[in-house]
Design a protein around this motif. Structure first.
Motif, PDB file in Angstrom:
ATOM      1  N   ASP A 169      46.147  19.592 -13.037  1.00  0.00           N
ATOM      2  CA  ASP A 169      45.407  20.691 -13.648  1.00  0.00           C
ATOM      3  C   ASP A 169      45.557  20.605 -15.163  1.00  0.00           C
ATOM      4  O   ASP A 169      46.539  20.055 -15.672  1.00  0.00           O
ATOM      5  CB  ASP A 169      45.933  22.043 -13.146  1.00  0.00           C
ATOM      6  N   LEU A 170      44.593  21.154 -15.866  1.00  0.00           N
ATOM      7  CA  LEU A 170      44.529  20.980 -17.314  1.00  0.00           C
ATOM      8  C   LEU A 170      44.734  22.306 -18.046  1.00  0.00           C
ATOM      9  O   LEU A 170      44.390  23.373 -17.518  1.00  0.00           O
ATOM     10  CB  LEU A 170      43.175  20.396 -17.702  1.00  0.00           C
ATOM     11  N   ILE A 171      45.295  22.224 -19.247  1.00  0.00           N
ATOM     12  CA  ILE A 171      45.374  23.409 -20.089  1.00  0.00           C
ATOM     13  C   ILE A 171      44.942  23.054 -21.512  1.00  0.00           C
ATOM     14  O   ILE A 171      45.063  21.911 -21.943  1.00  0.00           O
ATOM     15  CB  ILE A 171      46.783  24.025 -20.125  1.00  0.00           C
ATOM     16  N   THR A 172      44.416  24.050 -22.209  1.00  0.00           N
ATOM     17  CA  THR A 172      44.235  23.950 -23.653  1.00  0.00           C
ATOM     18  C   THR A 172      45.100  25.035 -24.271  1.00  0.00           C
ATOM     19  O   THR A 172      45.277  26.116 -23.706  1.00  0.00           O
ATOM     20  CB  THR A 172      42.764  24.111 -24.090  1.00  0.00           C
ATOM     21  N   SER A 173      45.642  24.727 -25.436  1.00  0.00           N
ATOM     22  CA  SER A 173      46.636  25.606 -26.039  1.00  0.00           C
ATOM     23  C   SER A 173      46.206  26.045 -27.430  1.00  0.00           C
ATOM     24  O   SER A 173      45.052  25.854 -27.832  1.00  0.00           O
ATOM     25  CB  SER A 173      47.986  24.868 -26.067  1.00  0.00           C
ATOM     26  N   THR A 174      47.138  26.627 -28.159  1.00  0.00           N
ATOM     27  CA  THR A 174      46.856  27.210 -29.468  1.00  0.00           C
ATOM     28  C   THR A 174      47.875  26.719 -30.484  1.00  0.00           C
ATOM     29  O   THR A 174      48.760  25.936 -30.173  1.00  0.00           O
ATOM     30  CB  THR A 174      46.953  28.750 -29.398  1.00  0.00           C
ATOM     31  N   HIS A 175      47.760  27.217 -31.714  1.00  0.00           N
ATOM     32  CA  HIS A 175      48.767  26.902 -32.727  1.00  0.00           C
ATOM     33  C   HIS A 175      50.129  27.477 -32.353  1.00  0.00           C
ATOM     34  O   HIS A 175      51.142  27.102 -32.937  1.00  0.00           O
ATOM     35  CB  HIS A 175      48.320  27.440 -34.096  1.00  0.00           C
ATOM     36  N   ARG A 176      50.171  28.387 -31.382  1.00  0.00           N
ATOM     37  CA  ARG A 176      51.417  28.983 -30.892  1.00  0.00           C
ATOM     38  C   ARG A 176      51.705  28.413 -29.502  1.00  0.00           C
ATOM     39  O   ARG A 176      51.875  29.133 -28.526  1.00  0.00           O
ATOM     40  CB  ARG A 176      51.274  30.509 -30.843  1.00  0.00           C
ATOM     41  N   GLY A 177      51.755  27.080 -29.411  1.00  0.00           N
ATOM     42  CA  GLY A 177      51.669  26.437 -28.111  1.00  0.00           C
ATOM     43  C   GLY A 177      52.916  25.812 -27.534  1.00  0.00           C
ATOM     44  O   GLY A 177      52.843  25.176 -26.480  1.00  0.00           O
ATOM     45  N   HIS A 178      54.074  25.962 -28.173  1.00  0.00           N
ATOM     46  CA  HIS A 178      55.278  25.312 -27.633  1.00  0.00           C
ATOM     47  C   HIS A 178      55.571  25.757 -26.203  1.00  0.00           C
ATOM     48  O   HIS A 178      55.954  24.955 -25.347  1.00  0.00           O
ATOM     49  CB  HIS A 178      56.497  25.631 -28.499  1.00  0.00           C
ATOM     50  N   GLY A 179      55.409  27.058 -25.940  1.00  0.00           N
ATOM     51  CA  GLY A 179      55.702  27.582 -24.611  1.00  0.00           C
ATOM     52  C   GLY A 179      54.804  27.007 -23.534  1.00  0.00           C
ATOM     53  O   GLY A 179      55.244  26.748 -22.408  1.00  0.00           O
ATOM     54  N   HIS A 180      53.541  26.789 -23.864  1.00  0.00           N
ATOM     55  CA  HIS A 180      52.610  26.212 -22.893  1.00  0.00           C
ATOM     56  C   HIS A 180      53.027  24.785 -22.532  1.00  0.00           C
ATOM     57  O   HIS A 180      53.023  24.397 -21.368  1.00  0.00           O
ATOM     58  CB  HIS A 180      51.187  26.202 -23.460  1.00  0.00           C
ATOM     59  N   MET A 181      53.371  24.014 -23.556  1.00  0.00           N
ATOM     60  CA  MET A 181      53.798  22.629 -23.328  1.00  0.00           C
ATOM     61  C   MET A 181      55.047  22.572 -22.458  1.00  0.00           C
ATOM     62  O   MET A 181      55.127  21.809 -21.490  1.00  0.00           O
ATOM     63  CB  MET A 181      54.079  21.942 -24.668  1.00  0.00           C
ATOM     64  N   HIS A 196      49.426  20.844 -33.266  1.00  0.00           N
ATOM     65  CA  HIS A 196      48.462  19.967 -32.609  1.00  0.00           C
ATOM     66  C   HIS A 196      49.108  19.109 -31.528  1.00  0.00           C
ATOM     67  O   HIS A 196      48.596  18.046 -31.177  1.00  0.00           O
ATOM     68  CB  HIS A 196      47.760  19.086 -33.647  1.00  0.00           C
ATOM     69  N   ILE A 197      50.195  19.591 -30.967  1.00  0.00           N
ATOM     70  CA  ILE A 197      50.913  18.819 -29.963  1.00  0.00           C
ATOM     71  C   ILE A 197      50.122  18.780 -28.659  1.00  0.00           C
ATOM     72  O   ILE A 197      49.457  19.752 -28.287  1.00  0.00           O
ATOM     73  CB  ILE A 197      52.323  19.416 -29.761  1.00  0.00           C
ATOM     74  N   MET A 198      50.159  17.638 -27.974  1.00  0.00           N
ATOM     75  CA  MET A 198      49.432  17.489 -26.720  1.00  0.00           C
ATOM     76  C   MET A 198      49.980  16.301 -25.954  1.00  0.00           C
ATOM     77  O   MET A 198      50.745  15.499 -26.495  1.00  0.00           O
ATOM     78  CB  MET A 198      47.931  17.300 -26.966  1.00  0.00           C
ATOM     79  N   ASN A 199      49.575  16.195 -24.683  1.00  0.00           N
ATOM     80  CA  ASN A 199      49.943  15.040 -23.886  1.00  0.00           C
ATOM     81  C   ASN A 199      49.046  14.980 -22.648  1.00  0.00           C
ATOM     82  O   ASN A 199      49.081  15.882 -21.811  1.00  0.00           O
ATOM     83  CB  ASN A 199      51.418  15.116 -23.476  1.00  0.00           C
ATOM     84  N   PHE A 200      48.262  13.924 -22.547  1.00  0.00           N
ATOM     85  CA  PHE A 200      47.336  13.796 -21.423  1.00  0.00           C
ATOM     86  C   PHE A 200      48.067  13.666 -20.094  1.00  0.00           C
ATOM     87  O   PHE A 200      47.580  14.136 -19.057  1.00  0.00           O
ATOM     88  CB  PHE A 200      46.422  12.585 -21.626  1.00  0.00           C
ATOM     89  N   GLU A 201      49.217  12.999 -20.084  1.00  0.00           N
ATOM     90  CA  GLU A 201      49.942  12.812 -18.828  1.00  0.00           C
ATOM     91  C   GLU A 201      50.332  14.144 -18.199  1.00  0.00           C
ATOM     92  O   GLU A 201      50.395  14.266 -16.976  1.00  0.00           O
ATOM     93  CB  GLU A 201      51.192  11.956 -19.055  1.00  0.00           C
ATOM     94  N   LEU A 202      50.605  15.131 -19.037  1.00  0.00           N
ATOM     95  CA  LEU A 202      50.961  16.464 -18.544  1.00  0.00           C
ATOM     96  C   LEU A 202      49.728  17.320 -18.260  1.00  0.00           C
ATOM     97  O   LEU A 202      49.849  18.433 -17.757  1.00  0.00           O
ATOM     98  CB  LEU A 202      51.837  17.177 -19.580  1.00  0.00           C
ATOM     99  N   GLY A 203      48.569  16.809 -18.605  1.00  0.00           N
ATOM    100  CA  GLY A 203      47.356  17.611 -18.456  1.00  0.00           C
ATOM    101  C   GLY A 203      47.163  18.604 -19.591  1.00  0.00           C
ATOM    102  O   GLY A 203      46.419  19.573 -19.455  1.00  0.00           O
ATOM    103  N   VAL A 204      47.836  18.362 -20.714  1.00  0.00           N
ATOM    104  CA  VAL A 204      47.705  19.239 -21.878  1.00  0.00           C
ATOM    105  C   VAL A 204      46.700  18.606 -22.847  1.00  0.00           C
ATOM    106  O   VAL A 204      46.983  17.581 -23.466  1.00  0.00           O
ATOM    107  CB  VAL A 204      49.058  19.446 -22.577  1.00  0.00           C
ATOM    108  N   LEU A 205      45.533  19.218 -22.959  1.00  0.00           N
ATOM    109  CA  LEU A 205      44.459  18.651 -23.766  1.00  0.00           C
ATOM    110  C   LEU A 205      44.601  18.969 -25.236  1.00  0.00           C
ATOM    111  O   LEU A 205      43.766  18.549 -26.031  1.00  0.00           O
ATOM    112  CB  LEU A 205      43.107  19.146 -23.245  1.00  0.00           C
ATOM    113  N   GLY A 206      45.629  19.700 -25.590  1.00  0.00           N
ATOM    114  CA  GLY A 206      45.923  19.877 -27.002  1.00  0.00           C
ATOM    115  C   GLY A 206      46.157  21.305 -27.423  1.00  0.00           C
ATOM    116  O   GLY A 206      45.479  22.229 -26.972  1.00  0.00           O
ATOM    117  N   ALA A 207      47.179  21.469 -28.286  1.00  0.00           N
ATOM    118  CA  ALA A 207      47.269  22.682 -29.080  1.00  0.00           C
ATOM    119  C   ALA A 207      46.212  22.554 -30.168  1.00  0.00           C
ATOM    120  O   ALA A 207      45.645  21.488 -30.370  1.00  0.00           O
ATOM    121  CB  ALA A 207      48.664  22.815 -29.671  1.00  0.00           C
ATOM    122  N   ASN A 208      45.940  23.633 -30.875  1.00  0.00           N
ATOM    123  CA  ASN A 208      44.819  23.588 -31.796  1.00  0.00           C
ATOM    124  C   ASN A 208      45.052  24.525 -32.973  1.00  0.00           C
ATOM    125  O   ASN A 208      45.258  25.723 -32.775  1.00  0.00           O
ATOM    126  CB  ASN A 208      43.530  23.968 -31.068  1.00  0.00           C
ATOM    127  N   GLY A 209      45.037  23.984 -34.170  1.00  0.00           N
ATOM    128  CA  GLY A 209      45.196  24.798 -35.363  1.00  0.00           C
ATOM    129  C   GLY A 209      43.993  25.679 -35.647  1.00  0.00           C
ATOM    130  O   GLY A 209      44.091  26.665 -36.369  1.00  0.00           O
TER     131      GLY A 209
END
Length: 327
Positions: free
Chosen positions: A59-71, A101-114
């Motif tokens: 499953d995939l997620i998109t995150s925010t500039h406040r994204g450490h917790g999501h990752m 802007h942290i992200m990782n495709f292997e985890l299904g994280v399509l990116g934090a975003n500034g």
């Protein structure tokens, strides 16, 4: 949904992991060890922990500039997270993305975003690919704040997702402030979830500081979306206990307001529930906090000792090739 003691403690530990990571990131930023800006998730841990517990790895997620917790809730390694914050080579983005802007495709994280609301169109595209091309039962969760709900990308993404009945859960982390602006002043509705009606989408509002309420609502929603119900707008009412960024003087709100809100923060509330039901005692609590404090301290040491990327690598990774990940 009745949760086992093991699951309850697992969720508690996830929140403690996020909190200890953020506390250490704040400390090291003030020590001038971490470059750029840091936006902390302190006080919002129940949302990422309660929702992402229902997601699969694909499953995939998109995150925010406040994204450490999501990752972290999606399974990120704290060492590689901290290395990224330090701008080091083994970080998730090779030290080039940093906190926002942290992200990782292997985890299904399509990116934090500034860019505020920047993850919403990305989530719509991912949902479109799942629905029209991949034809799987994957779901996408788009995390964003109440400030993002007042930007055009929010409305465009909800409209698009509704038209094509995309498998997306739009999660509003309503933390009371869009940067320095009080959301009650800047938002036309009391509950952002009410805006779902305008797009023929289901809207749900929950107490985002109540882990069990978030977990229960998310379980029902993820199941329905996975089975083809179409998009849902889930609003989690919470509070941003720290400033917009580390170092924010917070002149726009009173100290008394923040002090009062600390009494309702999610980890303390969940600890009380666990203790009242004999799932947690002080000895176990101290053991858990010590465990994750050590993990995060080890992550800092790892990041300090890692190398910076070479200058000649600065222009690498600017364009996307075939990632090799079947997402």
């Amino acid at each position: 949904m009745e949760l086992s003691k093991e699951k309850l403690i697992e969720l508690y530990e996830k929140m403690v992991l996020i909190r200890t990571f953020e506390m250490k990131a704040e400390e090291k930023f003030y020590n001038n060890e971490i470059p750029g800006f840091i936006h902390l998730y302190i006080g919002e841990e129940a949302i990422a922990s309660g929702i992402i517990d229902h997601l699969r790895k694909d499953d995939l997620i998109t995150s925010t500039h406040r994204g450490h917790g999501h990752m972290l809730a999606k399974g990120a390694d704290p060492k590689l997270m901290m290395a990224e914050l330090y701008g080091k080579k083994s970080g998730y983005c090779k030290g080039k993305g940093g906190s926002m802007h942290i992200m990782n495709f292997e985890l299904g994280v399509l990116g934090a975003n500034g860019e505020v609301a920047g993850g919403l169109p990305i989530a719509a595209g991912a949902g479109m690919a799942i629905k029209m091309i991949k034809k799987t039962d994957q779901v996408v969760v788009a995390f964003f704040g109440d400030g993002a709900s007042n930007r055009g990308a929010f409305h465009e993404a909800l409209n698009w997702a509704s038209i094509y009945q995309l498998p997306i859960i739009f999660v509003v982390e309503y933390n009371n402030y869009a940067s320095t602006v009080n959301s009650e002043y800047a938002t036309s509705v009391k509950n952002v979830a009410d805006r779902a009606k305008g797009y023929n989408v289901k809207g749900v509002t929950v107490d985002g500081n109540d882990l069990l309420a978030v977990h229960e609502a998310a379980g029902e929603i993820v199941k329905a979306v996975r089975e083809g119900s179409g998009p849902v707008l889930l609003e989690c009412k919470t509070y941003r206990l720290k400033g917009h960024f580390v170092g924010d003087p917070m002149n726009y709100r009173d100290d008394a307001e923040v002090e009062e809100k600390w009494k309702n923060e999610p980890i303390g509330r969940f600890e009380k529930y666990l203790k009242d039901n004999d799932y947690l005692d002080d000895e176990k609590k101290n053991e858990i906090w010590s465990k994750y404090t050590k993990i995060i301290e080890d992550s800092v040491e790892y990041a300090r000792n890692d190398e910076f990327p070479a200058a000649e690598e600065a222009l690498e990774d600017l364009f996307a090739d075939d990632t090799g990940y079947d997402y």
